[in-house]
Design an enzyme around this catalytic site. Structure first.
Site, mmCIF file in Angstrom:
data_model
loop_
_atom_site.group_PDB
_atom_site.id
_atom_site.type_symbol
_atom_site.label_atom_id
_atom_site.label_comp_id
_atom_site.label_asym_id
_atom_site.label_seq_id
_atom_site.Cartn_x
_atom_site.Cartn_y
_atom_site.Cartn_z
ATOM 1 N N ASN A 241 0.820 -1.210 0.000
ATOM 2 C CA ASN A 241 0.000 0.000 0.000
ATOM 3 C C ASN A 241 0.851 1.255 0.000
ATOM 4 O OD1 ASN A 241 0.355 1.068 2.813
ATOM 5 N ND2 ASN A 241 -0.358 -0.979 3.300
ATOM 6 N N CYS A 242 0.326 2.287 -0.615
ATOM 7 C CA CYS A 242 1.091 3.535 -0.677
ATOM 8 C C CYS A 242 0.187 4.747 -0.833
ATOM 9 C CB CYS A 242 2.077 3.481 -1.828
ATOM 10 S SG CYS A 242 1.316 3.230 -3.427
#
Lengths: 426, 125
Positions: A241-242
């Site tokens: 995730n980012c």
């Protein structure tokens, strides 16, 4: 469970014909690493670049940050269930290339974010301005769907980190640290007068660019469970995730979780560090109920006196955080929760989307809506094409002089909820 | 779980789901979609998914999908609190998704869809 961490201090990175670690310098064979990346046929090309602390360099959009490690003794390998076989890790001996990181970058969706400035005011807000960064930008083959692109970049980063970690296998570490926790009965006998404390780590688990993997399993498909705290040091948890980069845990943070580190520092002195409990942050409300019920149940079963709970993300996870806090407290176990705030640009709005009187010990990573001006950098690794669309940015973000006016949200790790940040009010 | 449905303003959701899955599509803003969900909660529907799913904040995406029960009757306090807090949260973020080019708009649809898809893995409507 006992793990020895051997830190090899990396003082410089250079491209060279032969890959090796010598006298604190990491020599990177670009062509060899390219082969490692292009094993995946969905990646069309990759470019490598080096960004050093203090340079006028901006890296964006950052997807993940990874610390190269290698298992030199004991079962399993780094990133079990993903790169290595799925054997349980966390014991034996692991070497770490300390002071550097692999940074993956690439535009997967149009509003992606993640900024690392190597100098200037933005550098203070990201811990990764202090690491020597080997940045890899992966371009996908034409027509590749976002899910497949995300997966390809995620896995390529791990392959590269493992290939680099391998260079440290036969190097004598500059520093060795030992981390050890006990089984339940042993811990009670050994530390009868110390409070039994665990770390509850909440993992982002919602969908594309919002996922975390545990031993290769998508965390949204897991039930709350227990780890030896050393397992994460061998890459048992990795990031997928980012989005909203300020409060997401890159893989580097999982490998170097400061809550784990600090609990180990107090283990046997002021507390008995019993274990790490991991739980997810799903979108479906019944999943939230089940996961928080199970977390509270385990806290009771383990006869804990207290836990530290860290959140990952904003909004929906606020509900998981408060559910965990309330239910664990209801079992008679004290909680301290770590979160961050979205209190508006003026700091006057309600910080969290949920709250409860049981949450009476709260540590904050800062206000992610706070506005910062990031001056123009001489060099950009990645692209600024999308910078007006990233979280915390606006149409006016990119100024005529090349500076960026953004909220802290865009900076990788700026308000990290494990406390993996450099700024504090202390 | 039976008797639920998806309330969405995301055209990709209707496109991706077969005719067997109950979907109600509203052509409206992110905030209006939350307000429509709130109105139904006042009539007795319960939330089955979190209205602030995803890290793409209100104002950063025009799309939102929530799963609700079809029930009518007493107001579910927890659902009401969640939806009211979500509507309040909209005010904290700057509105800018109306300026996105078409390609980014499609990415916003995709992210909303994957968040919903994650929830649907836990439920049969």
């Amino acid at each position: 469970m006992k793990l020895e961490i051997g830190n090899i201090f990396i003082k410089d990175i250079q491209f060279a014909a032969e890959a090796k670690v010598a006298d604190g310098v990491l020599y990177v064979d670009k062509a060899a690493l390219e082969k490692v990346v292009l094993e995946d046929e969905t990646i069309k090309s990759v470019s490598f670049d080096i960004a050093k602390p203090g340079e006028s360099v901006r890296i964006t959009p950052v997807k993940d940050v990874i610390e190269p490690r290698v298992k030199v003794e004991g079962p399993g390998g780094i990133f079990p269930g993903i790169i290595a076989k799925v054997d349980t890790v966390g014991s034996g001996k692991t070497h770490v290339l300390k002071g550097m990181a692999v940074v993956t970058a690439g535009k997967i969706v149009g509003f992606q974010e993640g900024v690392i400035d190597m100098s200037g005011p933005g550098a203070k807000y990201t811990p990764f301005s202090e690491t020597l960064n080997l940045v890899m930008v992966c371009e996908p083959v034409e027509g590749l769907k976002q899910h497949d692109y995300e997966k390809a970049v995620r896995l390529a980063g791990f392959r590269v980190a493992v290939a680099l970690g391998e260079l440290g296998r036969d190097v004598t570490p500059d520093e060795t640290k030992v981390y050890e926790t006990c089984g339940m009965k042993e811990g009670i006998e050994k530390y009868p007068n110390l409070p039994r404390v665990a770390y509850v780590q909440m993992l982002q688990s919602q969908g594309l660019l919002h996922d975390t993997y545990v031993y290769g399993v998508d965390a949204k498909k897991t039930l709350s469970t227990i780890l030896w705290p050393t397992e994460t040091m061998d890459g048992a948890i990795v990031s997928g995730n980012c989005v909203s980069a300020c409060d997401k845990n890159p893989t580097y943070v999982h490998e170097n979780n400061p809550v784990v580190e600090d609990l180990f520092a107090q283990h046997g002195k002021t507390l008995n560090f019993v274990c790490q409990i991991i739980t997810n942050e799903n979108v479906y409300l019944a999943d939230k109920q089940r996961s928080s019920d199970w977390t509270a149940k385990m806290c009771r079963l383990l006869d804990l006196d207290g836990v530290i709970v860290s959140q990952e993300g904003f909004g929906n996870p606020d509900t998981d955080l408060i559910m965990n806090c309330k239910k664990i407290e209801a079992q008679g176990v004290k909680t301290v929760i770590i979160t961050d705030e979205y209190a508006g640009r003026d700091g006057k709005s309600q910080s969290l989307a949920d709250a409860d009187p049981a949450a009476d010990a709260v540590v904050t990573g800062g206000n992610a809506n706070e506005v910062i001006v990031l001056p123009k950098m001489d060099k950009v690794i990645g692209t600024l094409d999308y910078v007006n669309k990233i979280a915390g940015a606006s149409a006016e973000t990119l100024q005529p002089d090349g500076s960026l006016v953004v909220e802290l949200q865009v900076i990788t790790g700026a308000t990290n909820e494990t406390g993996f940040i450099k700024l504090s009010a202390r | 779980m039976t008797g639920g449905y998806i309330l969405t303003n995301n055209p990709l959701v209707t496109e991706r789901l077969g005719p067997d899955v109950p979907v109600e599509y509203l052509q409206c803003s992110y905030k209006s979609l939350l307000e429509a969900a709130r109105d139904r909660i006042h009539l007795g529907a319960r939330l089955l998914s979190h209205p602030l799913s995803g890290s793409v904040k209100p104002g950063e995406t025009p799309y939102k999908s929530v799963i609700l029960t079809k029930g009518k009757g007493d107001v579910d306090e927890q659902s009401l609190e969640l939806i009211e807090n979500a509507i309040l949260a909209c005010a904290k973020f700057q509105q800018r998704c109306d300026r996105y080019p078409p390609s980014v708009d499609l990415d916003c649809r995709l992210i909303d869809w994957t968040l919903l898809e994650g929830a649907l893995a836990s439920v049969i409507l």
